[in-house]
Scaffold this motif. Sequence first.
Motif: not given
Length: 280
Positions: A154-177
């Motif tokens: 998941m991090k590799a998919a995110c990093d290919a577009h924006d290095p900020a995506h993975y930490p932000h979207f991982k934290a969002w998943a931790d909160t949501y799920f």
Amino acid sequence: MQPLDEQQTAARTWFEHLRDLICAEFERIETEAGSEAIFEYTPWDRTDPSGAPGGGGVRGVMKGKVFEKVGVNVSTVGGQLEGEFGKTIHGAADDPSFCATGISLVAHMANPHVPAVHMNTRFLTTTKRWFGGGADLNPPLPVKEDTAAFHAAMKAACDAHDPAHYPHFKAWADTYFYIPHRKVHRGVGGIFYDHLEGDFDANFAFTKDVGRAFLEIFPKIVRRRMDTRFDAVDLAAQRAWRGRYTEFNLVYDRGTLFGLKTGGNIDAILMSLPPVATWS
């Protein structure tokens, strides 16, 4: 529903293509395990509350030796959002018209050592246009190696577009799920994103890469664990964990609520529920 425009058509076409790739790979895993299980596809149509045609989709379900129950749905629906619920949807407060197209997948595995998984990506149109979705791993018996591999993909998919995506979207998943009444997370996380709007081409490319990353990593984890021996204690742990998974999906999951509130297909909406679960 209104005819799809170019962007909506492109998104729908990709989600259907991704469905075909995933289902073919899952069927290959069943074949490797000596099973003849294949997906059974059921088309369905939706009627908008106004009485007009509201689109529809195809529900694919397979029950096999490795995948105790896996559902892969692709739907494209539209019409009018109703009442107070409609006002909660991004961009629909003043105009209830909407179109949503997406893929939703949940796999419950026969072997407790193989993690269950959820993946969903979607494109919604109201007065705004945005992508959302993600993927998260849900092992009854977590293994650090599998968790690390899934997050790395998941991090590799995110990093290919924006290095900020993975930490932000991982934290969002931790909160949501997270299951507040149990004070536990549903699984070991992944990524979750929503309201990704603005540059359609860039956001669509990212959403495609999330789907590709899922297709790359999850079958590897399945093949790594599907022949692991398990006993009655492991099975009991799996079924108790599934009870918590069920609680989250019925009480908190946005996708379940959206489907129920917009007149979706009940079988498709609730295909995320496990085949056997226990509560004590």
